[in-house]
Design an enzyme around this catalytic site. Structure first.
Site, mmCIF file in Angstrom:
data_model
loop_
_atom_site.group_PDB
_atom_site.id
_atom_site.type_symbol
_atom_site.label_atom_id
_atom_site.label_comp_id
_atom_site.label_asym_id
_atom_site.label_seq_id
_atom_site.Cartn_x
_atom_site.Cartn_y
_atom_site.Cartn_z
ATOM 1 N N LYS A 46 -7.084 5.950 -7.598
ATOM 2 C CA LYS A 46 -5.866 6.085 -6.876
ATOM 3 C C LYS A 46 -5.758 7.669 -6.454
ATOM 4 C CE LYS A 46 -0.777 5.827 -7.115
ATOM 5 N NZ LYS A 46 -0.620 5.133 -5.681
ATOM 6 N N THR A 75 0.801 -1.394 -0.018
ATOM 7 C CA THR A 75 0.094 0.143 0.011
ATOM 8 C C THR A 75 0.769 1.263 -0.106
ATOM 9 O OG1 THR A 75 -1.627 -1.209 1.259
ATOM 10 C CG2 THR A 75 -1.949 1.179 1.255
ATOM 11 N N THR A 76 0.703 2.134 -0.932
ATOM 12 C CA THR A 76 1.395 3.457 -0.910
ATOM 13 C C THR A 76 0.729 4.776 -0.329
ATOM 14 O OG1 THR A 76 0.171 4.088 -3.056
ATOM 15 C CG2 THR A 76 2.448 2.683 -3.286
ATOM 16 N N PRO A 82 7.032 1.307 -2.237
ATOM 17 C CA PRO A 82 6.086 1.802 -2.802
ATOM 18 C C PRO A 82 5.892 1.512 -4.383
ATOM 19 C CG PRO A 82 8.025 3.379 -2.954
ATOM 20 C CD PRO A 82 8.268 2.093 -2.035
ATOM 21 N N GLN A 83 6.817 0.419 -4.641
ATOM 22 C CA GLN A 83 6.869 -0.022 -6.101
ATOM 23 C C GLN A 83 7.329 -1.502 -6.090
ATOM 24 O OE1 GLN A 83 6.405 -1.133 -9.483
ATOM 25 N NE2 GLN A 83 6.289 1.144 -9.787
ATOM 26 N N HIS A 108 -2.753 7.341 -13.224
ATOM 27 C CA HIS A 108 -3.118 6.230 -12.632
ATOM 28 C C HIS A 108 -4.721 6.136 -12.737
ATOM 29 C CE1 HIS A 108 0.800 6.232 -10.749
ATOM 30 N NE2 HIS A 108 0.777 4.846 -10.477
ATOM 31 N N GLY A 168 4.206 7.187 -5.734
ATOM 32 C CA GLY A 168 5.274 6.864 -4.793
ATOM 33 C C GLY A 168 6.571 6.746 -5.451
#
Length: 365
Positions: A251, A189-190, A212-213, A247, A256
């Site tokens: 979102k 989760t970001t 974040p990725q 995105h 991130g």
């Protein structure tokens, strides 16, 4: 413009002035374009991964147009050795919340990889059951006794790893909940405070991957940018930077990944604040300006980083465009396997990111 297309197994690049290198099922694109009015025929470098040995070969090709192309052939499909099925099935994983699109994609990928999907998931929605890779997963709402459930699951599924794909406002509380129960977790989760969650894990003595990725190829690109920043600080100090990320409309936070790449550009000398990152969330702009296929409006991640010289004569353009969620789901499964190995080895280091996972080198296709 040079574009690099990445699927689970490969990175394929193409130039707008040459025939495209393509393969069925390509979803993600990572690209680099360098434009200059001073030079119209620079050298083109072809990086090609051997399909047999996986080693990297470097060949210099003569360019006919103004594009730098980097391409990688399809890597070999990884098959499981004898006993591998048993090893993976001994890795239990709980996905919170697998009723969401990203969590569901990870759950499907985990089952496909042979992991044991725990048939429970924490959710903020009303309790129900969802099917993930043939496994019926019961959603546990906020009104149920979650503490008792987690202690029960720890006994039934020893060594359980928890994966979190929820929402930014819940991520920190979730991390606190996991650490309270001594559960190692992968935080996908970001938008939450990563440093705070890392501190929670360290204080509780649990292992965690916080990133974040989760897309492995995108993380590799991110690491390459950071390496360039370390080696050549200030190289773009006079250049103007523009960053645009697109995105799905659901979102709410700024990417991130975009923030991390901006950090590298700042070290390279660009005067740019993360608050200046342009967020695109409307369908019209996504399709007409960003080039997002309509079929992927509800699941994509397009990023563009544009550097322009003071006189406007030189421009660098970096892109990494992803359609769908497969690249993140597969990377998350790798993170689970990585974390499981660290827990079993009782590693002294407790908190990791996806670069640590990449450095380990033992990833699936």
């Amino acid at each position: 413009m040079a574009k690099m297309i990445a699927c689970r197994n490969c990175l394929i690049a193409r130039s707008s002035s040459t025939q495209a290198y393509s393969q069925p099922g390509n979803r993600a694109r990572v690209g680099l374009r360098v434009n200059t009015t001073k030079q119209t025929a620079p050298s083109t470098l072809l990086f090609k991964q051997s399909p047999v040995s996986g080693t990297t070969e470097l060949a210099a090709l003569k360019a006919t147009r103004k594009t730098t192309v980097m391409t990688c052939s399809r890597s070999p499909v990884v098959t499981r050795a004898s006993g591998e099925e048993g090893r993976l099935s001994s890795v239990p994983v709980m996905i919170n919340d697998c009723s969401g699109k990203m969590g569901h994609a990870v759950a499907e990928a985990a089952v496909e990889a042979g992991l044991t999907l725990v048939p429970f998931a924490l959710t903020g929605n009303a309790a129900e059951t969802v099917a993930c890779g043939g496994v019926a997963v019961k959603l546990v709402g906020v009104d149920e006794d979650r503490d008792a459930l987690m202690e029960k699951l720890k006994v039934e599924y020893p060594g359980m790893i928890v994966v979190d794909y929820t929402v930014p406002v819940a991520a920190e509380a979730n991390a606190e909940f996991y650490t309270k129960h001594g559960l190692s977790f992968v935080m996908g989760t970001t938008g939450a405070d990563s440093a705070k969650m890392a501190s929670m894990a360290k204080d509780a003595g649990v292992h965690a991957v916080i990133a974040p990725q989760m897309g492995k190829q995108v993380v590799a690109f991110q690491a390459a940018m950071e390496l360039m920043a370390e080696q050549f600080p200030g190289a773009f100090s006079t250049y103007k930077l523009r960053v645009v990320e697109s995105h799905q409309s659901t979102k709410v936070d700024t990417s991130g990944t975009a923030k991390a790449i901006v950090s590298s550009f700042q070290k390279l000398g660009c005067k740019f604040d993360v608050e200046d990152i342009e967020k695109v969330r409307t369908a019209n702009e996504q399709t007409n300006v960003m080039g997002v296929p309509e079929a992927h409006l509800k699941g994509h991640a397009f990023h563009t980083y544009e550097l322009t010289s003071p006189d406007g004569q030189v421009q660098f353009k970096f892109e990494h465009n992803v359609c769908g969620r497969s690249i993140y789901a597969q990377g998350t499964v790798d993170a689970v396997l990585f974390l499981h190995s660290k827990v079993q080895a009782k590693a002294s280091k407790q908190v990791y990111d996806m670069i640590d996972v990449l450095r380990e080198g033992d990833m699936r296709d």
